[in-house]
Design a protein around this motif. Structure first.
Motif, PDB file in Angstrom:
ATOM      1  N   GLU A  94       6.175 -12.577   1.806  1.00 35.16           N
ATOM      2  CA  GLU A  94       7.073 -13.051   0.831  1.00 35.16           C
ATOM      3  C   GLU A  94       6.900 -14.384   0.547  1.00 35.16           C
ATOM      4  N   ASN A  95       7.096 -15.447   1.705  1.00 35.71           N
ATOM      5  CA  ASN A  95       7.027 -16.866   1.762  1.00 35.71           C
ATOM      6  C   ASN A  95       5.692 -17.601   1.144  1.00 35.71           C
ATOM      7  N   ASP A  96       4.496 -16.860   1.855  1.00 33.63           N
ATOM      8  CA  ASP A  96       3.085 -17.405   1.742  1.00 33.63           C
ATOM      9  C   ASP A  96       2.243 -16.270   1.356  1.00 33.63           C
ATOM     10  N   PHE A  97       2.236 -15.652   0.156  1.00 34.39           N
ATOM     11  CA  PHE A  97       1.385 -14.613  -0.138  1.00 34.39           C
ATOM     12  C   PHE A  97       0.047 -14.916  -0.042  1.00 34.39           C
ATOM     13  N   TYR A 124      -9.492   0.824   9.405  1.00 34.46           N
ATOM     14  CA  TYR A 124      -8.347  -0.352   9.232  1.00 34.46           C
ATOM     15  C   TYR A 124      -7.062   0.238   9.217  1.00 34.46           C
ATOM     16  N   ILE A 125      -6.204  -0.393   9.979  1.00 33.98           N
ATOM     17  CA  ILE A 125      -5.041  -0.123  10.229  1.00 33.98           C
ATOM     18  C   ILE A 125      -4.048  -0.645   9.101  1.00 33.98           C
ATOM     19  N   SER A 126      -3.417   0.429   8.376  1.00 33.23           N
ATOM     20  CA  SER A 126      -2.475   0.117   7.368  1.00 33.23           C
ATOM     21  C   SER A 126      -0.964   0.680   7.688  1.00 33.23           C
ATOM     22  N   THR A 127      -0.380   0.671   6.677  1.00 31.91           N
ATOM     23  CA  THR A 127       0.974   0.805   6.625  1.00 31.91           C
ATOM     24  C   THR A 127       1.903   1.770   5.842  1.00 31.91           C
ATOM     25  N   ASP A 128       3.058   2.106   6.051  1.00 30.81           N
ATOM     26  CA  ASP A 128       3.750   3.102   5.320  1.00 30.81           C
ATOM     27  C   ASP A 128       4.340   2.250   4.015  1.00 30.81           C
ATOM     28  N   TYR A 129       4.332   1.081   4.144  1.00 30.52           N
ATOM     29  CA  TYR A 129       4.975   0.201   3.172  1.00 30.52           C
ATOM     30  C   TYR A 129       3.978   0.171   1.785  1.00 30.52           C
ATOM     31  N   VAL A 130       2.860   0.794   1.909  1.00 29.72           N
ATOM     32  CA  VAL A 130       2.045   0.937   0.625  1.00 29.72           C
ATOM     33  C   VAL A 130       3.126   1.848  -0.394  1.00 29.72           C
ATOM     34  N   PRO A 140      -1.637  11.558   2.187  1.00 28.53           N
ATOM     35  CA  PRO A 140      -2.429  10.554   2.165  1.00 28.53           C
ATOM     36  C   PRO A 140      -3.102  10.120   1.002  1.00 28.53           C
ATOM     37  N   ASN A 141      -3.257  11.151   0.227  1.00 31.39           N
ATOM     38  CA  ASN A 141      -4.141  10.543  -1.100  1.00 31.39           C
ATOM     39  C   ASN A 141      -2.792  10.452  -2.385  1.00 31.39           C
ATOM     40  N   ASP A 142      -1.542  10.284  -1.783  1.00 33.84           N
ATOM     41  CA  ASP A 142      -0.429  10.280  -2.612  1.00 33.84           C
ATOM     42  C   ASP A 142      -0.712   8.830  -3.370  1.00 33.84           C
ATOM     43  N   LYS A 143       0.017   8.373  -4.562  1.00 34.74           N
ATOM     44  CA  LYS A 143      -0.274   7.329  -5.206  1.00 34.74           C
ATOM     45  C   LYS A 143       0.599   6.047  -4.530  1.00 34.74           C
ATOM     46  N   PRO A 144       0.026   4.998  -4.059  1.00 37.07           N
ATOM     47  CA  PRO A 144       0.842   4.179  -3.450  1.00 37.07           C
ATOM     48  C   PRO A 144       1.576   3.193  -4.591  1.00 37.07           C
ATOM     49  N   ASN A 145       2.706   2.645  -4.075  1.00 35.87           N
ATOM     50  CA  ASN A 145       3.521   1.853  -5.123  1.00 35.87           C
ATOM     51  C   ASN A 145       4.357   0.847  -4.288  1.00 35.87           C
ATOM     52  N   PRO A 146       3.692  -0.187  -3.583  1.00 38.98           N
ATOM     53  CA  PRO A 146       4.463  -1.057  -2.758  1.00 38.98           C
ATOM     54  C   PRO A 146       5.295  -1.663  -3.421  1.00 38.98           C
ATOM     55  N   LEU A 147       6.538  -2.121  -2.615  1.00 34.06           N
ATOM     56  CA  LEU A 147       7.674  -2.694  -3.209  1.00 34.06           C
ATOM     57  C   LEU A 147       7.773  -4.167  -2.886  1.00 34.06           C
ATOM     58  N   ASN A 148       6.950  -4.450  -1.632  1.00 34.03           N
ATOM     59  CA  ASN A 148       7.122  -5.912  -1.417  1.00 34.03           C
ATOM     60  C   ASN A 148       5.437  -6.430  -1.300  1.00 34.03           C
ATOM     61  N   LYS A 149       5.555  -7.967  -1.003  1.00 34.47           N
ATOM     62  CA  LYS A 149       4.193  -8.514  -1.012  1.00 34.47           C
ATOM     63  C   LYS A 149       3.384  -8.082   0.347  1.00 34.47           C
ATOM     64  N   TYR A 150       4.199  -7.721   1.105  1.00 28.64           N
ATOM     65  CA  TYR A 150       3.283  -7.285   2.624  1.00 28.64           C
ATOM     66  C   TYR A 150       2.823  -6.004   2.131  1.00 28.64           C
TER      67      TYR A 150
END
Ligand SMILES: NC(=O)c1ccc[n+]([C@@H]2O[C@H](COP(=O)([O-])OP(=O)(O)OC[C@H]3O[C@@H](n4cnc5c(N)ncnc54)[C@H](OP(=O)(O)O)[C@@H]3O)[C@@H](O)[C@H]2O)c1
Length: 319
Positions: A94-97, A124-130, A140-150
């Motif tokens: 969040e501080n340095d996108f 590539y290792i990714s995250t549930d935060y997508v 796996p193919n559900d549409k991502p909608n991340p809430l934060n910059k990470y």
């Protein structure tokens, strides 16, 4: 040792997950306590990359530097790259996108391009935060909608991986726990909670978000199984071993519940710890449970680490 030799290059090998991946792959050569199907047919040769924590056999490379990365890959000639390095701290991103994008997106693109040019399997290792956490569990193919910059930065890494590399797997994982470096339990957002418990001072701990803590050893087993399946299937049509995979522990807890478990381990009174039901955590998904059904069925995979005893083992050095 006999079997097909596979060379695996691991980025982020000085980090929480990367360290365990290297250890697991090297242990499998000597018979792991927790084997996965087909592992006896392979011998793994690993090269772990680090950045600032230069230790043991790790090779220090700034993966943001295309030429440095290209050189080390051309020298080692891996069959597989597991890309685990990232900025993972939500507040730092969040501080340095821009800085986070340089690692989580641009460095990923560098690696994926080189892997594609040389015909290397790129993981590539990714995250549930997508995901936004409003409609779990997520396939796996559900549409991502991340809430934060990470989440946005990790999703950008997924997008470039898909665009640039033909032979790729994206493996999403939720919050991880495992063996941290001595006295550095802050490496894991789960292990670190022991600090709250040990202080025995009044504290409120999140009781709103549901988490699926996942042991790095199970993620390492999953990745090993994925690699084996890829090399078993490679050449067959259609090759199912590509695209997005989900790897997650099966048990769910809030952070408040995890503190209660930790207090119970060591008979620490936990009346100081109160459930936080009011803080605004809207930058983090409330429940981003990853649906693991398709991934686990395809790979014939089962996690083995049971949360309570495994967590206790991970904390033994600290209490
Ligand atoms: N931990 C979790 O709860 C969690 C949850 C979901 C997804 N993930 C994902 O899982 C992966 C692994 O996470 P982790 O917890 O193991 O992360 P970590 O412990 O923070 O490790 C990060 C790694 O990245 C390396 N790195 C940083 N900048 C670099 C650079 N410029 N060049 C080369 N390497 C660099 C670090 O090297 P040095 O330390 O040597 O500088 C370190 O090895 C990440 O992709 C993360 O997004 C993690």
């Amino acid at each position: 040792m006999s079997g097909k030799n596979l060379k695996v290059l691991i980025t982020g090998a000085s980090g929480l997950l990367g360290r365990q991946i290297v250890k697991y792959l090297e242990d499998t050569n000597l018979q792991s306590k927790y084997p996965v199907d087909g592992v006896q047919n392979y011998v793994f040769e690993c090269l772990g990359l680090c950045h600032s924590r230069t230790k043991n056999k790790l090779r220090a490379v700034d993966i943001k530097n295309f030429d440095q990365v290209d050189q080390v890959i051309q020298e080692f000639k891996p069959n597989v790259i597991i890309h685990s390095a990232a900025v993972k701290n939500v507040e730092s991103v969040e501080n340095d996108f821009e800085a986070a994008l340089r690692l989580n997106k641009d460095a990923t693109e560098n690696l994926a391009k080189i892997a594609d040019r040389l015909g290397i399997l790129f993981i590539y290792i990714s995250t549930d935060y997508v995901f936004d956490g409003k409609n779990a569990p997520y396939k796996p193919n559900d549409k991502p909608n991340p809430l934060n910059k990470y989440g946005i930065s990790k999703l950008s890494g997924e997008v470039v991986t898909t665009e640039v590399s033909k032979n790729h797997c994206i493996v999403r994982v939720p919050v991880l726990y495992g063996f941290t470096e001595p006295q550095n339990y802050g490496e894991s957002a789960i292990n670190v909670l022991i600090g709250n418990v040990r202080k025995q001072a009044p504290i409120k701990v999140d009781h709103q978000q549901t988490r699926y803590p996942t042991h790095c050893l199970d993620v390492s087993r999953f990745l090993t199984r994925l690699i084996i399946k890829y090399f078993e299937e490679n050449g067959s049509e259609p090759n199912q071993v590509k695209g997005i995979f989900h790897c997650s522990g099966l048990e769910s807890f809030t952070k408040y519940e995890i503190c209660g478990i930790m207090a119970e381990f060591y008979n620490i009174p936990n009346e100081f710890i109160q459930p936080d039901l009011t803080t605004d955590f809207s930058l983090r998904p409330k429940n981003a449970q990853l649906d693991i059904t398709d991934s686990y069925n395809l790979l014939n995979f089962k996690p083995v680490m049971i949360f309570k005893p495994s967590l206790k083992e991970c904390l033994e050095n600290f209490v």
